[in-house]
Design an enzyme around this catalytic site. Structure first.
Site, PDB file in Angstrom:
ATOM      1  N   GLY A   1      -0.327   1.460   9.581  1.00 52.06           N
ATOM      2  CA  GLY A   1       0.031   1.937  10.917  1.00 52.06           C
ATOM      3  C   GLY A   1      -1.102   2.637  11.624  1.00 52.06           C
ATOM      4  O   GLY A   1      -1.120   2.697  12.844  1.00 52.06           O
ATOM      5  N   ASP A  44      -4.443   1.787  11.280  1.00 51.08           N
ATOM      6  CA  ASP A  44      -5.353   0.723  11.714  1.00 51.08           C
ATOM      7  C   ASP A  44      -4.591  -0.601  11.677  1.00 51.08           C
ATOM      8  O   ASP A  44      -4.783  -1.423  10.790  1.00 51.08           O
ATOM      9  CB  ASP A  44      -6.580   0.686  10.807  1.00 51.08           C
ATOM     10  N   LYS A  45      -3.726  -0.772  12.656  1.00 53.93           N
ATOM     11  CA  LYS A  45      -2.821  -1.932  12.638  1.00 53.93           C
ATOM     12  C   LYS A  45      -3.587  -3.244  12.738  1.00 53.93           C
ATOM     13  O   LYS A  45      -3.175  -4.266  12.196  1.00 53.93           O
ATOM     14  CB  LYS A  45      -1.831  -1.840  13.795  1.00 53.93           C
ATOM     15  N   ARG A  77       7.816   5.715  17.585  1.00 57.07           N
ATOM     16  CA  ARG A  77       8.630   4.511  17.760  1.00 57.07           C
ATOM     17  C   ARG A  77       7.727   3.432  18.380  1.00 57.07           C
ATOM     18  O   ARG A  77       8.017   2.882  19.438  1.00 57.07           O
ATOM     19  CB  ARG A  77       9.878   4.773  18.621  1.00 57.07           C
ATOM     20  N   PHE A 118       5.804  -1.856  16.166  1.00 58.74           N
ATOM     21  CA  PHE A 118       4.914  -2.940  15.711  1.00 58.74           C
ATOM     22  C   PHE A 118       4.004  -3.456  16.829  1.00 58.74           C
ATOM     23  O   PHE A 118       3.855  -4.667  17.027  1.00 58.74           O
ATOM     24  CB  PHE A 118       5.717  -4.131  15.157  1.00 58.74           C
ATOM     25  N   ASN A 156      -0.308  -5.082   5.526  1.00 60.98           N
ATOM     26  CA  ASN A 156       1.124  -4.821   5.642  1.00 60.98           C
ATOM     27  C   ASN A 156       1.686  -5.791   6.687  1.00 60.98           C
ATOM     28  O   ASN A 156       1.147  -5.894   7.784  1.00 60.98           O
ATOM     29  CB  ASN A 156       1.292  -3.360   6.069  1.00 60.98           C
ATOM     30  N   ASN A 167       6.866  -5.104   4.764  1.00 60.78           N
ATOM     31  CA  ASN A 167       7.467  -3.932   5.406  1.00 60.78           C
ATOM     32  C   ASN A 167       8.845  -4.301   5.937  1.00 60.78           C
ATOM     33  O   ASN A 167       8.968  -4.949   6.965  1.00 60.78           O
ATOM     34  CB  ASN A 167       6.552  -3.453   6.535  1.00 60.78           C
ATOM     35  N   SER A 190      10.490  -0.325   8.711  1.00 56.27           N
ATOM     36  CA  SER A 190      10.215   0.357   9.970  1.00 56.27           C
ATOM     37  C   SER A 190      11.534   0.594  10.690  1.00 56.27           C
ATOM     38  O   SER A 190      12.354  -0.323  10.809  1.00 56.27           O
ATOM     39  CB  SER A 190       9.310  -0.492  10.857  1.00 56.27           C
ATOM     40  N   ASN A 208      11.781   1.035  13.791  1.00 56.43           N
ATOM     41  CA  ASN A 208      11.559   0.776  15.211  1.00 56.43           C
ATOM     42  C   ASN A 208      11.663  -0.684  15.630  1.00 56.43           C
ATOM     43  O   ASN A 208      11.357  -1.030  16.767  1.00 56.43           O
ATOM     44  CB  ASN A 208      10.187   1.330  15.618  1.00 56.43           C
ATOM     45  N   THR A 261       8.715   6.046   7.282  1.00 57.79           N
ATOM     46  CA  THR A 261       9.164   7.247   8.015  1.00 57.79           C
ATOM     47  C   THR A 261      10.693   7.341   7.969  1.00 57.79           C
ATOM     48  O   THR A 261      11.385   6.359   7.696  1.00 57.79           O
ATOM     49  CB  THR A 261       8.719   7.151   9.478  1.00 57.79           C
ATOM     50  N   THR A 297      -0.155  11.069   8.366  1.00 57.87           N
ATOM     51  CA  THR A 297      -0.001  12.179   9.304  1.00 57.87           C
ATOM     52  C   THR A 297      -0.970  13.326   9.022  1.00 57.87           C
ATOM     53  O   THR A 297      -1.489  13.958   9.955  1.00 57.87           O
ATOM     54  CB  THR A 297       1.469  12.657   9.289  1.00 57.87           C
TER      55      THR A 297
HETATM   56  C1  FMN Z   1       2.165   6.339  14.362  1.00 58.73           C
HETATM   57  C2  FMN Z   1       2.610   5.713  13.075  1.00 58.73           C
HETATM   58  C3  FMN Z   1       2.669   4.329  12.971  1.00 58.73           C
HETATM   59  C4  FMN Z   1       3.071   3.736  11.780  1.00 58.73           C
HETATM   60  N1  FMN Z   1       3.108   2.368  11.689  1.00 58.73           N
HETATM   61  C5  FMN Z   1       3.453   1.786  10.514  1.00 58.73           C
HETATM   62  C6  FMN Z   1       3.419   0.368  10.384  1.00 58.73           C
HETATM   63  O1  FMN Z   1       3.031  -0.362  11.287  1.00 58.73           O
HETATM   64  N2  FMN Z   1       3.820  -0.162   9.197  1.00 58.73           N
HETATM   65  C7  FMN Z   1       4.225   0.617   8.145  1.00 58.73           C
HETATM   66  O2  FMN Z   1       4.568   0.084   7.081  1.00 58.73           O
HETATM   67  N3  FMN Z   1       4.245   1.965   8.243  1.00 58.73           N
HETATM   68  C8  FMN Z   1       3.873   2.563   9.392  1.00 58.73           C
HETATM   69  N4  FMN Z   1       3.874   3.934   9.487  1.00 58.73           N
HETATM   70  C9  FMN Z   1       4.374   4.740   8.333  1.00 58.73           C
HETATM   71  C10 FMN Z   1       3.247   5.265   7.445  1.00 58.73           C
HETATM   72  O3  FMN Z   1       2.563   4.205   6.837  1.00 58.73           O
HETATM   73  C11 FMN Z   1       3.817   6.204   6.351  1.00 58.73           C
HETATM   74  O4  FMN Z   1       4.686   5.452   5.547  1.00 58.73           O
HETATM   75  C12 FMN Z   1       4.569   7.395   6.917  1.00 58.73           C
HETATM   76  O5  FMN Z   1       3.917   7.893   8.067  1.00 58.73           O
HETATM   77  C13 FMN Z   1       4.720   8.535   5.903  1.00 58.73           C
HETATM   78  O6  FMN Z   1       3.474   9.040   5.491  1.00 58.73           O
HETATM   79  P1  FMN Z   1       2.827  10.388   6.113  1.00 58.73           P
HETATM   80  O7  FMN Z   1       3.890  11.443   6.087  1.00 58.73           O
HETATM   81  O8  FMN Z   1       1.644  10.673   5.257  1.00 58.73           O
HETATM   82  O9  FMN Z   1       2.433  10.044   7.510  1.00 58.73           O
HETATM   83  C14 FMN Z   1       3.464   4.551  10.667  1.00 58.73           C
HETATM   84  C15 FMN Z   1       3.383   5.939  10.791  1.00 58.73           C
HETATM   85  C16 FMN Z   1       2.963   6.534  11.955  1.00 58.73           C
HETATM   86  C17 FMN Z   1       2.889   8.039  12.039  1.00 58.73           C
END
Ligand code: FMN
Length: 353
Positions: free
Chosen positions: A57, A59-60, A106, A109, A134, A165, A168, A170, A239, A311
């Site tokens: 997330g 570096d998408k 939110r 993707f 991912n 994945n 998500s 969202n 999340t 985060t």
């Molecule tokens: C802004 C943002 C975008 C994210 N996008 C994705 C995503 O595209 N695919 C995915 O599997 N997880 C995504 N995540 C989830 C993170 O990979 C991770 O599972 C989640 O943030 C919990 O870890 P953390 O508390 O260290 O952030 C995203 C998280 C954030 C904050």
């Protein structure tokens, strides 16, 4: 730190875009952390200098893989990638909750799509660490299973492992793919495609990333399906849509997935449950709220053999990687562990559920 404070004066998505551009152009100081031999680990046969990776997330589109490795992450997961480019949800869609060092997103993707990511990965050359992709499904897809298979086929040759994945919050309906029948169908299709791509050579690992908001019967079903189909590992997890304990945080009521410290207890308890459900037979990746070495250590003791964060990088900047690793090494040493592997699952999940 001044740079980080400056970024936090900007809207979160603007700050993220700037940070990514800086990383893509090598403008961020490299901080290759010392990685004591004690921190070496493996998951699904992949060797890591230390357990800490960058979660999906950030570096998408695989725009800054080399820069992110230079920050000291031993592994980087790009994505989520969908077959077709996708704009994601309307803005604003990313919110800071600074008093809890948390985020709600939110994004939906948003990504440049499979072909653009493939082209970028193809130019990467030699990599410093392990790289994973991912994969997800387009929001308007009539056949999500076909979307995942297409992404797997496109990215498999370019990465070391692939994460499915289904967690998500969202993309409407995506999390329903975690229900037993649909999950089995999806994973069977992916494992068959993966084995065909491997063509008799050792297959690259296929991991499943799950949500922290599952009912107990769904957790049990996922563990059973993952073991019986021989998925290579589980990423625990994504999340949360839960908002308990956020108090009066300004953006607490925003829809989306919550990440950072408020997610830590929930995701670590789930990790412990999956360690027990799988009898320690399936490599588990611990993600969710890691912001210190103590957090990292708790995930390992709950059953994780490797870790990811997102985060904490936003709030602490690149210094988070060496800081977490140095603290983790000290904690392992203080408890008499010569290697990280000895501490995996020692809590057995028991005290955590
Ligand atoms: C802004 C943002 C975008 C994210 N996008 C994705 C995503 O595209 N695919 C995915 O599997 N997880 C995504 N995540 C989830 C993170 O990979 C991770 O599972 C989640 O943030 C919990 O870890 P953390 O508390 O260290 O952030 C995203 C998280 C954030 C904050």
């Amino acid at each position: 730190m001044a740079l980080l404070r400056g970024l936090h004066l900007l809207p979160p998505e603007t700050a993220h875009r700037l940070a990514l551009q800086a990383l893509a152009h090598g403008l961020v100081p490299t901080a290759r952390p010392i990685a004591p031999a004690r921190l070496r680990t493996t998951f699904c046969g992949l060797e890591l200098l230390h357990p800490l990776g960058l979660a999906a997330g950030f570096d998408k589109d695989a725009a800054a893989v080399a820069g992110l490795s230079a920050l000291g992450f031993s592994w980087v997961e790009i994505g989520s990638v969908t077959p077709r480019p996708q704009a994601g949800n309307p803005r604003p869609r990313l919110f800071r909750l600074p008093e809890r060092q948390a985020l709600i997103n939110r994004m939906g993707f948003n990504n440049e799509g499979l072909e653009a990511v493939r082209r970028r990965l193809a130019t990467l050359g030699e990599r410093a660490g392990v790289l994973g992709a991912n994969i997800g499904a387009n929001k308007d897809s009539a056949e999500p299973v076909a979307d995942y298979v297409q992404c797997l086929r496109g990215l498999y040759p370019l990465v070391d492992y692939v994460t499915v994945n289904v967690s998500s919050p969202n993309t409407p309906g995506l999390r329903d793919l975690q229900r037993r029948e649909r999950l089995s169908g999806l994973l069977e299709a992916l494992l068959e495609a993966r084995d065909a791509l491997a063509a008799g050579a050792r297959a690259k690992p296929l991991l499943l990333k799950i949500a922290p908001d599952l009912a107990p019967e769904d957790e049990a079903a996922i563990a059973e399906v993952a073991l019986s189909l021989r998925v290579d590992g589980l990423i625990v997890g994504n999340t949360t849509v839960e908002r308990a304990g956020l108090g009066a945080s300004r953006h607490a009521a925003e829809a989306g997935g919550l990440s950072g410290p408020p997610l830590f207890g929930r995701s670590t308890a789930q990790l412990g449950r999956f360690f027990r459900l799988t009898g320690g037979r399936l490599p588990l990746i611990g993600v969710g709220g890691i912001a210190s070495g103590a957090d990292a250590y708790a995930k390992i003791r709950a059953g994780a053999s490797a870790l990811q964060l997102y985060t904490a990088l936003v709030y602490q900047g690149p210094g988070v990687v060496p800081r977490v690793l140095a603290e983790l090494d000290r904690l392992l040493a203080a408890d008499g562990y010569a290697s990280l592997g000895e501490a995996v699952g020692v809590d057995g999940g028991a005290a955590l559920s």
